[in-house]
Design a protein around this motif. Structure first.
Motif, PDB file in Angstrom:
ATOM      1  N   ASP A 125     -10.464   7.006  15.309  1.00 46.05           N
ATOM      2  CA  ASP A 125      -9.276   6.871  14.464  1.00 46.05           C
ATOM      3  C   ASP A 125      -8.719   5.447  14.393  1.00 46.05           C
ATOM      4  O   ASP A 125      -7.548   5.195  14.698  1.00 46.05           O
ATOM      5  CB  ASP A 125      -8.159   7.817  14.944  1.00 46.05           C
ATOM      6  N   VAL A 126      -9.573   4.513  14.041  1.00 42.27           N
ATOM      7  CA  VAL A 126      -9.082   3.159  13.776  1.00 42.27           C
ATOM      8  C   VAL A 126      -9.426   2.752  12.346  1.00 42.27           C
ATOM      9  O   VAL A 126      -9.209   1.610  11.943  1.00 42.27           O
ATOM     10  CB  VAL A 126      -9.651   2.111  14.783  1.00 42.27           C
ATOM     11  N   GLY A 127     -10.020   3.697  11.613  1.00 45.42           N
ATOM     12  CA  GLY A 127     -10.340   3.408  10.216  1.00 45.42           C
ATOM     13  C   GLY A 127     -11.715   2.800  10.006  1.00 45.42           C
ATOM     14  O   GLY A 127     -11.924   2.067   9.042  1.00 45.42           O
ATOM     15  N   LYS A 128     -12.671   3.126  10.887  1.00 43.51           N
ATOM     16  CA  LYS A 128     -14.030   2.552  10.754  1.00 43.51           C
ATOM     17  C   LYS A 128     -14.673   2.984   9.430  1.00 43.51           C
ATOM     18  O   LYS A 128     -15.210   2.159   8.697  1.00 43.51           O
ATOM     19  CB  LYS A 128     -14.930   2.992  11.921  1.00 43.51           C
ATOM     20  N   SER A 129     -14.589   4.286   9.150  1.00 41.29           N
ATOM     21  CA  SER A 129     -15.223   4.789   7.914  1.00 41.29           C
ATOM     22  C   SER A 129     -14.552   4.184   6.688  1.00 41.29           C
ATOM     23  O   SER A 129     -15.230   3.812   5.725  1.00 41.29           O
ATOM     24  CB  SER A 129     -15.117   6.310   7.826  1.00 41.29           C
ATOM     25  N   SER A 130     -13.229   4.082   6.711  1.00 43.37           N
ATOM     26  CA  SER A 130     -12.506   3.525   5.565  1.00 43.37           C
ATOM     27  C   SER A 130     -12.867   2.051   5.377  1.00 43.37           C
ATOM     28  O   SER A 130     -13.058   1.583   4.251  1.00 43.37           O
ATOM     29  CB  SER A 130     -10.989   3.656   5.762  1.00 43.37           C
ATOM     30  N   GLU A 154       0.843  -1.204   0.000  1.00 47.33           N
ATOM     31  CA  GLU A 154       0.000   0.000   0.000  1.00 47.33           C
ATOM     32  C   GLU A 154       0.871   1.245   0.000  1.00 47.33           C
ATOM     33  O   GLU A 154       1.838   1.328   0.755  1.00 47.33           O
ATOM     34  CB  GLU A 154      -0.849  -0.056   1.283  1.00 47.33           C
ATOM     35  N   ARG A 162      -6.349  11.901  14.631  1.00 47.58           N
ATOM     36  CA  ARG A 162      -6.682  13.313  14.468  1.00 47.58           C
ATOM     37  C   ARG A 162      -6.876  13.969  15.816  1.00 47.58           C
ATOM     38  O   ARG A 162      -7.527  13.400  16.697  1.00 47.58           O
ATOM     39  CB  ARG A 162      -7.954  13.449  13.635  1.00 47.58           C
ATOM     40  N   LYS A 211      -5.735  12.265   3.555  1.00 47.76           N
ATOM     41  CA  LYS A 211      -4.894  11.130   3.949  1.00 47.76           C
ATOM     42  C   LYS A 211      -5.365   9.949   3.124  1.00 47.76           C
ATOM     43  O   LYS A 211      -6.513   9.538   3.222  1.00 47.76           O
ATOM     44  CB  LYS A 211      -5.075  10.836   5.441  1.00 47.76           C
ATOM     45  N   ARG A 245     -10.341  17.425  14.080  1.00 38.86           N
ATOM     46  CA  ARG A 245     -11.721  16.956  13.927  1.00 38.86           C
ATOM     47  C   ARG A 245     -12.665  18.130  13.658  1.00 38.86           C
ATOM     48  O   ARG A 245     -13.543  18.049  12.812  1.00 38.86           O
ATOM     49  CB  ARG A 245     -12.191  16.263  15.216  1.00 38.86           C
TER      50      ARG A 245
HETATM   51  N1  LIG Z   1      -4.518   2.607   5.249  1.00 34.97           N
HETATM   52  C1  LIG Z   1      -4.537   3.937   5.369  1.00 34.97           C
HETATM   53  N2  LIG Z   1      -3.460   4.678   5.017  1.00 34.97           N
HETATM   54  C2  LIG Z   1      -3.479   6.021   5.138  1.00 34.97           C
HETATM   55  N3  LIG Z   1      -4.510   6.711   5.605  1.00 34.97           N
HETATM   56  C3  LIG Z   1      -5.599   6.033   5.972  1.00 34.97           C
HETATM   57  C4  LIG Z   1      -5.688   4.616   5.873  1.00 34.97           C
HETATM   58  N4  LIG Z   1      -6.904   4.221   6.313  1.00 34.97           N
HETATM   59  C5  LIG Z   1      -7.552   5.349   6.669  1.00 34.97           C
HETATM   60  N5  LIG Z   1      -6.779   6.434   6.466  1.00 34.97           N
HETATM   61  C6  LIG Z   1      -7.114   7.829   6.752  1.00 34.97           C
HETATM   62  O1  LIG Z   1      -7.133   7.999   8.174  1.00 34.97           O
HETATM   63  C7  LIG Z   1      -8.164   8.923   8.549  1.00 34.97           C
HETATM   64  C8  LIG Z   1      -9.070   8.280   9.605  1.00 34.97           C
HETATM   65  O2  LIG Z   1      -9.709   7.147   9.040  1.00 34.97           O
HETATM   66  P1  LIG Z   1     -11.271   6.867   9.243  1.00 34.97           P
HETATM   67  O3  LIG Z   1     -12.050   8.122   9.049  1.00 34.97           O
HETATM   68  O4  LIG Z   1     -11.602   5.688   8.418  1.00 34.97           O
HETATM   69  O5  LIG Z   1     -11.255   6.488  10.780  1.00 34.97           O
HETATM   70  P2  LIG Z   1     -12.486   6.385  11.784  1.00 34.97           P
HETATM   71  O6  LIG Z   1     -12.167   5.338  12.784  1.00 34.97           O
HETATM   72  O7  LIG Z   1     -13.737   6.227  11.001  1.00 34.97           O
HETATM   73  O8  LIG Z   1     -12.484   7.801  12.443  1.00 34.97           O
HETATM   74  P3  LIG Z   1     -13.535   8.400  13.515  1.00 34.97           P
HETATM   75  O9  LIG Z   1     -12.914   8.194  14.817  1.00 34.97           O
HETATM   76  O10 LIG Z   1     -13.635   9.842  13.138  1.00 34.97           O
HETATM   77  O11 LIG Z   1     -14.842   7.688  13.329  1.00 34.97           O
HETATM   78  C9  LIG Z   1      -8.905   9.280   7.270  1.00 34.97           C
HETATM   79  O12 LIG Z   1      -8.430  10.538   6.846  1.00 34.97           O
HETATM   80  C10 LIG Z   1      -8.510   8.187   6.273  1.00 34.97           C
HETATM   81  O13 LIG Z   1      -8.499   8.664   4.943  1.00 34.97           O
END
Ligand SMILES: Nc1ncnc2c1ncn2[C@@H]1O[C@H](COP(=O)(O)OP(=O)(O)OP(=O)(O)O)[C@@H](O)[C@H]1O
Length: 420
Positions: free
Chosen positions: A119-124, A17, A283, A57, A288
């Motif tokens: 910030d564990v990437g839930k949305s992604s 990646e 973040r 990001k 945020r």
């Molecule tokens: N593998 C990755 N490499 C680089 N950046 C990433 C990766 N996965 C996610 N991100 C970035 O990290 C940030 C946080 O990810 P994300 O929004 O998915 O987290 P979250 O857990 O949903 O956050 P929240 O706590 O706000 O709900 C986003 O800007 C996303 O684009």
């Protein structure tokens, strides 16, 4: 750091990646010149240039290897071979099996709640799963009950939509007719009773939508949540799991939450613990708040300043304005038979004053005040950019020209300064 003129080529081996962050006030252009790659589940087109703006990001993942050209100012740009993508694709495969079974037996497809700390990437993760489902011809429902970010509506709302197309590589999911509910605050704790009520209402409407379409029904529902997982936050996750009647809960990166849910939820709910990606960026509170502002700006101006919002005056008399939730009184001061809780979901008429300035307003889809406005969806949003008490008018920023589509407006706590 890359030099802006020449750009830099990154050669990625299979299962790796490229991660990068765009420097503040800069932009970055990427192009896949060879191989195959995807961004959060959407395939990149070869030799197409994609642009990312300040603060983005991004991760470009490849299953088979690729070469990516990066031009512009990146804060960090590196290749990682450690990604959780195999685990994520296995989760997708398990969901697909459940969909196939649902098709064969004419029943409901998988309903998954995605939980975990901030910030564990839930949305992604949700975006990846939804994209993979769409790539197989499915039409899943994506629901977002994170009022802090409001990725489908604005911060202060919860939303859901049926997804028929993969997310745009630069702009995310195209939002055609999302179902949005007004909550009014960016923290579920500000009015937990209202929050839980709206989540239940949304779950009900999604179930009705699923009943109307076999395809949507078997494709299932993926629900993204806020990173609020302790105390009342945990209770509201359980409440959401019940309201949506979920079959699966994916817990990202927190064993404690995983064990807690395993102990508290019935056995037919499968709880899965998944690792987070090392690329997810943490973040700060300020970041945020900035993201919230960015989301509102994007609603009115588009991600690339390609929308042109309208500004016009509205007469106080032409609209009916409400807030949801009255300050709670001690039970002894309430009329007989009313509970203090009821005030939290009550519609309170509000007269326009100077304090409205900069507030975001939701335009309710309700057509008359005797309808259940609190549980009615909203059509869109306005921002108050001026209040003239002498003339009894206020000026709004609106995505569409006057007149307003409806005249019932709901005031949110959320503020936005329209500085161009
Ligand atoms: N593998 C990755 N490499 C680089 N950046 C990433 C990766 N996965 C996610 N991100 C970035 O990290 C940030 C946080 O990810 P994300 O929004 O998915 O987290 P979250 O857990 O949903 O956050 P929240 O706590 O706000 O709900 C986003 O800007 C996303 O684009």
């Amino acid at each position: 750091m890359t030099s802006e003129d020449e750009g830099e080529e990154f050669r990625l081996q299979a299962n790796s990646e490229l991660r990068f962050e765009v420097e503040s006030k800069a932009s970055v252009e990427i192009e896949m010149v060879d191989g195959q790659a995807e961004m959060f589940g959407t395939e990149l087109a070869k030799n197409k240039k994609y642009q990312y703006l300040s603060g983005a990001k991004v991760a470009v993942f490849t299953w088979h290897g690729c070469t990516i050209k990066v031009k512009g100012k990146t804060e960090v740009a590196y290749i990682s071979k450690e990604t959780p993508m195999v685990t994520y694709v296995n989760t997708h495969a398990a969901m697909e099996q459940m969909r196939e079974r649902a098709d064969a037996e004419n029943t409901r497809g998988p309903r998954m709640l995605v939980v975990g700390p901030q910030d564990v990437g839930k949305s992604s993760f949700c975006r990846i799963l939804v994209n993979y489902a769409v790539r197989l011809g499915r039409s899943p429902v994506l629901a977002d009950i994170d009022v802090g970010q409001g990725s489908l509506g604005l911060p202060g709302t919860i939303g859901a939509m049926v997804v028929e197309r993969t997310a745009d590589v630069e702009e995310g999911f195209q939002q055609t007719a999302p179902l949005i509910f007004h909550y009014g605050h960016n923290n579920p704790n500000d009015n937990l009773q209202l929050y839980n009520m709206l989540v239940s209402r949304m779950a009900e409407i999604i179930s009705v939508r699923c009943e109307q379409s076999k395809k949507v029904n078997s494709s299932g529902v993926i629900i993204n949540t806020a990173g609020w997982i302790r105390g009342a936050g945990y209770e509201s996750l359980k409440q959401a799991a019940g309201a949506f009647e979920v079959d699966v809960i994916c817990v990202l990166d927190q064993e404690r939450l995983y064990n807690q849910l395993k102990g508290d939820l019935p056995d037919f709910v499968k709880i899965v613990l998944l690792p987070k990606s090392g690329g997810v960026v943490e973040r700060s509170k300020a970041a945020r708040a900035e993201a919230r502002d960015g989301r509102i700006r994007e609603y009115f101006y588009g991600l690339k300043n390609n929308f042109f919002p309208h500004s016009f005056d509205v007469k106080f008399n032409d609209v009916k304005m409400f807030k949801v939730g009255a300050p709670s009184l001690p039970e002894s001061c309430l009329p007989l038979g009313t509970k203090a809780q009821d005030s939290q979901t009550k519609l309170v008429p509000t007269l326009p004053t100077n304090s409205l300035l900069h507030h975001v307003l939701s335009v309710s889809a309700a057509t008359a005040v005797d309808q259940d406005i609190v549980e009615t969806n909203v059509l869109g949003f306005l921002v108050v950019t001026n209040v003239d008490m002498d003339k009894s008018t206020f000026t709004v920023l609106s995505p569409s020209p006057r007149p307003l589509p409806r005249n019932i407006l709901l005031v949110t706590d959320i503020q936005y300064m329209d500085i161009k």
